[in-house]
Design a protein around this motif. Structure first.
Motif, PDB file in Angstrom:
ATOM      1  N   THR A   1      15.359 -16.842  17.604  1.00 22.52           N
ATOM      2  CA  THR A   1      14.883 -18.172  17.957  1.00 22.52           C
ATOM      3  C   THR A   1      13.702 -18.548  17.093  1.00 22.52           C
ATOM      4  O   THR A   1      12.767 -17.751  16.922  1.00 22.52           O
ATOM      5  N   HIS A   2      13.757 -19.732  16.507  1.00 20.95           N
ATOM      6  CA  HIS A   2      12.652 -20.286  15.723  1.00 20.95           C
ATOM      7  C   HIS A   2      12.176 -19.308  14.643  1.00 20.95           C
ATOM      8  O   HIS A   2      10.975 -19.178  14.392  1.00 20.95           O
ATOM      9  N   GLY A   3      13.112 -18.595  14.028  1.00 17.71           N
ATOM     10  CA  GLY A   3      12.773 -17.700  12.935  1.00 17.71           C
ATOM     11  C   GLY A   3      12.305 -16.316  13.340  1.00 17.71           C
ATOM     12  O   GLY A   3      12.053 -15.468  12.470  1.00 17.71           O
ATOM     13  N   THR A   4      12.188 -16.053  14.630  1.00 19.32           N
ATOM     14  CA  THR A   4      11.775 -14.736  15.123  1.00 19.32           C
ATOM     15  C   THR A   4      12.973 -14.023  15.728  1.00 19.32           C
ATOM     16  O   THR A   4      13.722 -14.615  16.514  1.00 19.32           O
ATOM     17  N   LEU A   5      13.144 -12.771  15.367  1.00 16.46           N
ATOM     18  CA  LEU A   5      14.208 -11.937  15.905  1.00 16.46           C
ATOM     19  C   LEU A   5      13.607 -11.035  16.977  1.00 16.46           C
ATOM     20  O   LEU A   5      12.602 -10.366  16.744  1.00 16.46           O
ATOM     21  N   TYR A   6      14.211 -11.046  18.158  1.00 14.78           N
ATOM     22  CA  TYR A   6      13.757 -10.215  19.276  1.00 14.78           C
ATOM     23  C   TYR A   6      14.785  -9.127  19.563  1.00 14.78           C
ATOM     24  O   TYR A   6      15.990  -9.315  19.326  1.00 14.78           O
ATOM     25  N   ALA A   7      14.313  -8.008  20.113  1.00 17.91           N
ATOM     26  CA  ALA A   7      15.187  -6.911  20.492  1.00 17.91           C
ATOM     27  C   ALA A   7      14.714  -6.308  21.797  1.00 17.91           C
ATOM     28  O   ALA A   7      13.519  -6.042  21.979  1.00 17.91           O
ATOM     29  N   GLY A   8      15.655  -6.101  22.734  1.00 19.87           N
ATOM     30  CA  GLY A   8      15.357  -5.439  23.997  1.00 19.87           C
ATOM     31  C   GLY A   8      15.799  -3.996  23.949  1.00 19.87           C
ATOM     32  O   GLY A   8      16.840  -3.669  23.362  1.00 19.87           O
TER      33      GLY A   8
ATOM     34  N   TRP B   1      20.733  13.777   5.403  1.00 18.28           N
ATOM     35  CA  TRP B   1      19.515  13.428   6.130  1.00 18.28           C
ATOM     36  C   TRP B   1      18.289  13.751   5.306  1.00 18.28           C
ATOM     37  O   TRP B   1      18.211  14.783   4.642  1.00 18.28           O
ATOM     38  N   THR B   2      17.336  12.868   5.320  1.00 20.88           N
ATOM     39  CA  THR B   2      16.033  13.124   4.703  1.00 20.88           C
ATOM     40  C   THR B   2      14.944  12.760   5.701  1.00 20.88           C
ATOM     41  O   THR B   2      15.131  11.846   6.525  1.00 20.88           O
ATOM     42  N   PRO B   3      13.816  13.427   5.684  1.00 21.89           N
ATOM     43  CA  PRO B   3      12.728  13.107   6.627  1.00 21.89           C
ATOM     44  C   PRO B   3      12.297  11.655   6.481  1.00 21.89           C
ATOM     45  O   PRO B   3      12.203  11.127   5.372  1.00 21.89           O
ATOM     46  N   GLU B   4      12.037  11.024   7.607  1.00 20.62           N
ATOM     47  CA  GLU B   4      11.671   9.605   7.604  1.00 20.62           C
ATOM     48  C   GLU B   4      10.685   9.347   8.730  1.00 20.62           C
ATOM     49  O   GLU B   4      10.911   9.764   9.875  1.00 20.62           O
ATOM     50  N   ALA B   5       9.604   8.687   8.424  1.00 22.87           N
ATOM     51  CA  ALA B   5       8.634   8.302   9.449  1.00 22.87           C
ATOM     52  C   ALA B   5       9.158   7.070  10.172  1.00 22.87           C
ATOM     53  O   ALA B   5       9.265   5.991   9.579  1.00 22.87           O
ATOM     54  N   LEU B   6       9.505   7.243  11.439  1.00 23.14           N
ATOM     55  CA  LEU B   6      10.097   6.152  12.215  1.00 23.14           C
ATOM     56  C   LEU B   6       9.014   5.459  13.037  1.00 23.14           C
ATOM     57  O   LEU B   6       8.150   6.105  13.625  1.00 23.14           O
ATOM     58  N   PRO B   7       9.044   4.123  13.093  1.00 21.33           N
ATOM     59  CA  PRO B   7       7.894   3.377  13.621  1.00 21.33           C
ATOM     60  C   PRO B   7       7.603   3.594  15.097  1.00 21.33           C
ATOM     61  O   PRO B   7       6.462   3.428  15.526  1.00 21.33           O
ATOM     62  N   PHE B   8       8.632   3.962  15.883  1.00 20.93           N
ATOM     63  CA  PHE B   8       8.400   4.109  17.320  1.00 20.93           C
ATOM     64  C   PHE B   8       8.705   5.525  17.808  1.00 20.93           C
ATOM     65  O   PHE B   8       8.881   5.733  19.010  1.00 20.93           O
ATOM     66  N   ALA B   9       8.788   6.487  16.874  1.00 27.45           N
ATOM     67  CA  ALA B   9       8.957   7.913  17.210  1.00 27.45           C
ATOM     68  C   ALA B   9      10.079   8.096  18.223  1.00 27.45           C
ATOM     69  O   ALA B   9      11.233   7.821  17.917  1.00 27.45           O
ATOM     70  N   GLY B  10       9.750   8.515  19.426  1.00 23.57           N
ATOM     71  CA  GLY B  10      10.763   8.703  20.462  1.00 23.57           C
ATOM     72  C   GLY B  10      10.566   7.811  21.654  1.00 23.57           C
ATOM     73  O   GLY B  10      10.941   8.155  22.776  1.00 23.57           O
ATOM     74  N   ASP B  11       9.982   6.608  21.434  1.00 26.00           N
ATOM     75  CA  ASP B  11       9.621   5.729  22.553  1.00 26.00           C
ATOM     76  C   ASP B  11      10.819   5.217  23.341  1.00 26.00           C
ATOM     77  O   ASP B  11      10.708   4.960  24.544  1.00 26.00           O
ATOM     78  N   PHE B  12      11.947   5.015  22.676  1.00 21.68           N
ATOM     79  CA  PHE B  12      13.140   4.511  23.357  1.00 21.68           C
ATOM     80  C   PHE B  12      14.371   5.037  22.643  1.00 21.68           C
ATOM     81  O   PHE B  12      14.311   5.447  21.486  1.00 21.68           O
ATOM     82  N   SER B  13      15.502   5.025  23.356  1.00 19.22           N
ATOM     83  CA  SER B  13      16.714   5.645  22.821  1.00 19.22           C
ATOM     84  C   SER B  13      17.724   4.658  22.266  1.00 19.22           C
ATOM     85  O   SER B  13      18.582   5.038  21.466  1.00 19.22           O
ATOM     86  N   GLN B  14      17.655   3.402  22.693  1.00 22.58           N
ATOM     87  CA  GLN B  14      18.642   2.411  22.274  1.00 22.58           C
ATOM     88  C   GLN B  14      18.014   1.032  22.165  1.00 22.58           C
ATOM     89  O   GLN B  14      17.021   0.734  22.849  1.00 22.58           O
ATOM     90  N   VAL B  15      18.605   0.200  21.318  1.00 23.21           N
ATOM     91  CA  VAL B  15      18.374  -1.238  21.375  1.00 23.21           C
ATOM     92  C   VAL B  15      19.571  -1.844  22.092  1.00 23.21           C
ATOM     93  O   VAL B  15      20.719  -1.591  21.719  1.00 23.21           O
TER      94      VAL B  15
ATOM     95  N   ALA C   1      13.070  -0.140  29.126  1.00 20.23           N
ATOM     96  CA  ALA C   1      12.843  -1.564  28.919  1.00 20.23           C
ATOM     97  C   ALA C   1      11.563  -1.856  28.153  1.00 20.23           C
ATOM     98  O   ALA C   1      10.466  -1.466  28.552  1.00 20.23           O
ATOM     99  N   GLY C   2      11.720  -2.543  27.051  1.00 29.01           N
ATOM    100  CA  GLY C   2      10.631  -3.050  26.242  1.00 29.01           C
ATOM    101  C   GLY C   2      11.168  -4.154  25.366  1.00 29.01           C
ATOM    102  O   GLY C   2      12.386  -4.323  25.231  1.00 29.01           O
ATOM    103  N   LEU C   3      10.287  -4.921  24.773  1.00 31.02           N
ATOM    104  CA  LEU C   3      10.681  -6.023  23.907  1.00 31.02           C
ATOM    105  C   LEU C   3       9.984  -5.872  22.562  1.00 31.02           C
ATOM    106  O   LEU C   3       8.769  -5.652  22.500  1.00 31.02           O
ATOM    107  N   LEU C   4      10.777  -5.981  21.481  1.00 31.72           N
ATOM    108  CA  LEU C   4      10.264  -5.940  20.120  1.00 31.72           C
ATOM    109  C   LEU C   4      10.468  -7.305  19.475  1.00 31.72           C
ATOM    110  O   LEU C   4      11.342  -8.080  19.890  1.00 31.72           O
ATOM    111  N   LYS C   5       9.689  -7.580  18.420  1.00 30.56           N
ATOM    112  CA  LYS C   5       9.931  -8.801  17.663  1.00 30.56           C
ATOM    113  C   LYS C   5       9.759  -8.512  16.175  1.00 30.56           C
ATOM    114  O   LYS C   5       9.010  -7.612  15.770  1.00 30.56           O
ATOM    115  N   SER C   6      10.479  -9.308  15.376  1.00 29.38           N
ATOM    116  CA  SER C   6      10.438  -9.171  13.925  1.00 29.38           C
ATOM    117  C   SER C   6      10.333 -10.549  13.305  1.00 29.38           C
ATOM    118  O   SER C   6      11.088 -11.458  13.664  1.00 29.38           O
ATOM    119  N   GLY C   7       9.419 -10.687  12.352  1.00 29.07           N
ATOM    120  CA  GLY C   7       9.279 -11.946  11.637  1.00 29.07           C
ATOM    121  C   GLY C   7       9.895 -11.930  10.264  1.00 29.07           C
ATOM    122  O   GLY C   7       9.808 -12.933   9.529  1.00 29.07           O
TER     123      GLY C   7
END
Length: 386
Positions: free
Chosen positions: A121-128, A101-115, A132-138
């Motif tokens: 769709t149309h080149g965009t990747l979504y994650a629930g 393990w090495t320290p790593e800055a994680l983008p959502f800290a402790g906001d959620f526990s699982q994907v 409950a929340g929705l993320l997207k990646s281009g």
């Protein structure tokens, strides 16, 4: 992944698996586990590029999305939130060394526990996520951002969790329109956007007030709505926004993108179940797998397995049993654990919490067990590069 490969993606409590076949859907071979044994709630693949994604995590690992660009031979993870492992390692150098393990800055800290779910769709990747929340990646899952319009929905403060927690488990897209998206949240209901996620409309209304009568289950329809504990949802093929869903209490059909829902449960042995599947070409052919009830054990009625098929949009139902266990069958099939292919005849596949995968390559007429003794199966999807 060879061009003629037919691959079933399996998410389990102990990592990701792939079940490969030849072009004729025979001779099944199991590969795995992948993703370092993480709990994998959902897997999807892009037939065009061969890229695979696996989403999951939990309290120990935190949440993340794994990606493979070589057909599953090698995987890398984009970690999104921290887990207990990070807390332990940060305070114990010996443990940190043991788990590399090495320290790593994680983008959502402790906001959620699982994907919990993925959608491409149309080149965009979504994650629930859970909660409950929705993320997207281009960029194919390398970086992520929140879909803030859903997070900020006026009803969000009143969303109630289902038995598995407050999870966004279903992502449905329109193949012709990248601005349209539907999500299912347990137990907050169906939400839809027609402007790419900037704004969202809650869509849980029954088509007529009489549909609420005679339901005494807490999750049943009431107050003009079908009940917010949606379990799974699919869009039918074609140009119309025809949707089907398996709710905690009943199976429902909407011809207008979820603005109104019709009860199509009559003829099924139970109001309770998790998955639903729609034919790849025929919008009136659907499959579901009823269980005996939420408080009765959550296994097939009479401990005899059957996938129920409708050829007329849910007006009538037929139980398909040939090849499925008809005695002492106590498995559960979870919400994302049924999938299908686009062949002719269409194939249907489902996985069980007892680690078996069943397949029908003739639209449910007959079934065979093609894998067994896997960990608890959480999701099933198909990548068909025909």
């Amino acid at each position: 992944m060879p061009a003629d490969n037919f691959t079933i993606l399996i998410g389990t409590t102990k990592g990701a698996f792939m079940i490969l076949s030849d072009a004729d859907r025979t001779g099944w071979t199991v590969k795995g586990p992948f993703c370092d044994g993480w709990p994998i709630n959902h897997m999807i693949g892009d037939p065009a590029s061969g890229t695979l994604w696996a989403a999951g995590g939990g309290e120990w690992h935190g949440a993340g999305v794994w990606r493979s660009t070589d057909g599953g031979e090698n995987w890398t993870v984009t970690r999104l939130t921290k887990g207990t492992l990070d807390d332990w390692a940060a305070n114990d150098p010996d443990f940190a060394s043991m788990v590399s393990w090495t320290p790593e800055a994680l983008p959502f800290a402790g906001d959620f526990s699982q994907v919990w779910s993925l959608g491409l769709t149309h080149g965009t990747l979504y994650a629930g996520t859970k909660p409950a929340g929705l993320l997207k990646s281009g960029d194919g899952g390398a970086s992520w951002e929140k879909v803030q319009g859903l997070t900020d929905h006026p009803s969000a403060a009143d969303w109630n969790p289902g038995a598995a927690g407050l999870v966004l488990h279903t992502i449905v897209s329109d193949p012709k329109n990248p601005q349209k998206l539907w999500v299912g949240i347990s137990a907050a209901g169906v939400f839809a956007t027609e402007d790419g996620g900037a704004s969202w409309e809650r869509r849980n209304r029954v088509s007529n007030a009489e549909a609420c009568a005679g339901h005494d289950h807490p999750a049943g329809p009431r107050d003009g709505e079908i009940g917010h504990c949606v379990h799974n949802m699919m869009r039918a093929p074609g140009s119309s926004d025809l949707l089907y869903q398996q709710n905690h209490h009943g199976v429902w059909r909407s011809v207008d993108g979820g603005r109104n829902w019709d009860d199509i449960t009559e003829g099924l042995p139970s109001t309770f179940g998790f998955p639903i599947r729609v034919h790849p070409r025929d919008p009136d052919t659907i499959w579901t797998l009823p269980l005996n009830g939420d408080n009765q054990g959550r296994y097939p009625p009479d401990a005899a397995a059957a996938v129920w098929r409708s050829r007329d949009g849910g007006k009538t139902w037929q139980d398909m049993r040939e090849g499925l266990p008809q005695q002492s069958c106590y498995f559960t099939v979870l919400r994302q654990a049924m999938a299908g292919d686009s062949r002719d005849p269409a194939g249907v596949y489902f996985g069980t919490n007892s680690g078996s995968l069943f397949a029908s390559i003739n639209e449910g007429d007959t079934w065979q067990e093609i894998a067994q003794h896997l960990p608890t199966i959480l999701s099933v999807e198909v990548v068909d590069r025909q």
